[in-house]
Scaffold this active site. Structure first.
Site, PDB file in Angstrom:
ATOM      1  N   GLU A  52       0.826  -1.203   0.000  1.00  0.00           N
ATOM      2  CA  GLU A  52       0.000   0.000   0.000  1.00  0.00           C
ATOM      3  C   GLU A  52       0.866   1.260   0.000  1.00  0.00           C
ATOM      4  OE1 GLU A  52      -0.170  -2.623   1.982  1.00  0.00           O
ATOM      5  OE2 GLU A  52      -2.183  -2.975   2.794  1.00  0.00           O
ATOM      6  N   THR A 263       9.582 -42.851   1.042  1.00  0.00           N
ATOM      7  CA  THR A 263       9.283 -43.186   2.438  1.00  0.00           C
ATOM      8  C   THR A 263       8.805 -41.959   3.208  1.00  0.00           C
ATOM      9  OG1 THR A 263      11.029 -44.849   2.330  1.00  0.00           O
ATOM     10  CG2 THR A 263      10.184 -44.303   4.511  1.00  0.00           C
TER      11      THR A 263
END
Lengths: 351, 351
Positions: A52, A263
């Site tokens: 902003e 795994t």
């Protein structure tokens, strides 16, 4: 440009800050006066101005009476920078169109309230689905305390990650491997299993486009035994997946990337801890039972109750296909985030 | 509209005849006078007018001095209908833009030559890659004597076609299964293996959108032993894949669809007889070695020499992904077709 297109522009700007803004959210802002874009910007690295303020500085006096389109609710609190709400009001912006509410407990609707108190017209919800998709890692960490968990697997069309002699470098194309580096650069922590560490000696650095990313993720290896090799700088943990993720989320990590092997991936998937799975599918077939399968669940599933994911996107990457899949839990959570826009949300439990 | 856009329109028209035109090629034609489309059409079913004549009839007198965009070289011989070239010249068309040459031995450049002899301006090659993709089944049968061979497989993300208890109905979504019916309707012959016939009792009819297609493909089952079940109307063959395809091609079949199961698919794939593979990938995982693999080659391959395909297209279909892959041989042949545009081609040997 329509309002939707302007919010789309703000979203596009936000992506420029995807790698550099965390642990802050990557936000985009566009200021429009009399139908003309007079200022725009995105979140700067930690300590720098928010989107902003970047846009307001670019607009200067032209911000007076203008409209700001911003992807996330402006902050109203003093953090490393002054509140964006104060800057917006001081600049004379009269209308703020925000895509979604900021669930950070220090914001959570206070930004919108402060703007309204100052007489600024506030609209919330435009393109909220797209913004939730973009900011899902930030939103998840702020709402659940746990990071957004991505996993990556590169496999053949017959779902193998290595041939019967262990050959795996490289199954996918350079373009797909570069996407993997982008995923690393978008994460604050990367995890591999002990077998992958010992077999591949991976550096685990983020090098999208062949260039070391400015912000490098933490690198971790899960090991429940002594490792025969560990890349220097890579940290070792013997925690459970759940405990590791809780600790990471508590430390402000927004996104974790599970890089394998099978795994480790299986242990996270089977605990329903993977939110987003990226599959890089190479158009080749080993056709061999002896080749290493990408997915082996401890208890195999049947068609009546498979491990089911939601396909978000499929696209060609080089000669391969990239599939982006979300878990059911992640999909549900994203729907929730996209609708809870007008009140301060509570923490999501049972996550 | 640009010339490219007009050829794109002709290609779009041709797709309307995809199911109904074989054994003829499915062709589209657009006639333009002073920048306005004055007539268009596609190939009508066997014995009906070709695309050029449909477009000429629509244009009437407006064809005089006009340009025709047509996806395939107009015919110059008397078949079931009079030569299109005669109709084009008689109508007063002064320019013909064709995408590709027709390799049918009765055409093979004679159409272009006849047009030029009559004073018509002829251009060849516009959007030829797209037209070759569209007409690949026709081009392959005319050039090699063998049909274009498609195979279809519906599988999970871990490349399984059935769970460990044999459950396979249905892995993919209704939308993906409907795409399967479209593939059947675009084929002139469908093939399954004996185990699929006995286990699933498939009808093997083409029912895209739930409606029986007007032209139904021949239905075949490969069986080297007595079958315990065979759907009425399905023919049995014990030929080799190669012999079967040679016979089909000789009988004017343009496209064959291999529907599975894995044993039959493997025997075709392993002999490099599959040109185009459609994979319907459901976003689910069984994660189980006991589930049935989609691909099991007699000799497993290694990463240095996998069975390698080329990804042509990936798109979402319902909740699944459709992958379209071509063999290297098919890709090479398509490149050849797209470049040999200005002379009568010879038959491709060693196919």
């Amino acid at each position: 440009m329509t309002d939707q297109e302007l919010m789309g522009r703000a979203l596009a700007l936000s992506r420029h800050a995807r790698q550099s803004a965390p642990p802050n959210p990557w936000v985009g802002a566009v200021i429009v006066a009399d139908g003309v874009v007079v200022g725009e910007g995105c979140t700067q690295p930690l300590g720098g101005p928010h989107a902003e303020v970047v846009a307001l500085r670019a607009a200067g006096d032209l911000a007076r009476g203008a409209t700001m389109f911003v992807t996330l609710e402006p902050c109203a609190h003093h953090g490393r920078t002054p509140p964006c709400v104060d800057a917006i009001v001081a600049a004379g912006v009269t209308r703020v169109v925000a895509s979604i509410l900021d669930p950070d407990p220090r914001v959570g609707g206070r930004g919108f309230a402060a703007l309204k108190d100052a007489g600024v017209q506030v609209e919330v919800g435009m393109e909220s689905d797209r913004t939730v998709q973009e900011l899902i890692a930030y939103l998840t960490q702020r709402r659940t305390g746990r990071p957004w968990v991505r996993a990556k697997v590169a496999m053949t069309l017959d779902a193998k990650v290595a041939d019967s002699q262990g050959g795996s470098q490289w199954i996918t194309s350079t373009e797909a491997r570069d996407r993997g580096h982008l995923l690393r650069a978008q994460s604050q922590a990367i995890v591999v299993g002990s077998k992958t560490m010992e077999a591949d000696h991976p550096l685990l650095t983020a090098r999208p486009g062949g260039v070391m990313a400015t912000l490098q993720p933490q690198r971790w290896v899960f090991a429940h035994r002594e490792l025969s090799y560990c890349t220097p700088g890579v940290q070792v943990t013997s925690e459970s997946p759940q405990a590791f993720l809780d600790r990471m989320g508590g430390a402000g990590v927004l996104g974790v990337l599970i890089e394998g092997g099978p795994t480790l991936l299986t242990s996270f998937v089977d605990s329903d801890l993977v939110d987003e799975l990226f599959v890089y599918l190479a158009p080749m077939v080993f056709g061999d039972d002896g080749a290493k399968a990408a997915f082996r669940l401890p208890a195999g599933r049947l068609l009546v109750d498979p491990l089911r994911l939601n396909l978000i996107e499929a696209q060609k990457v080089g000669t391969d296909i990239e599939l982006r899949l979300w878990s059911n839990k992640a999909t549900t959570l994203a729907s929730l985030f996209a609708t809870e826009l007008d009140h301060a949300p509570e923490a999501v439990s049972e996550w």
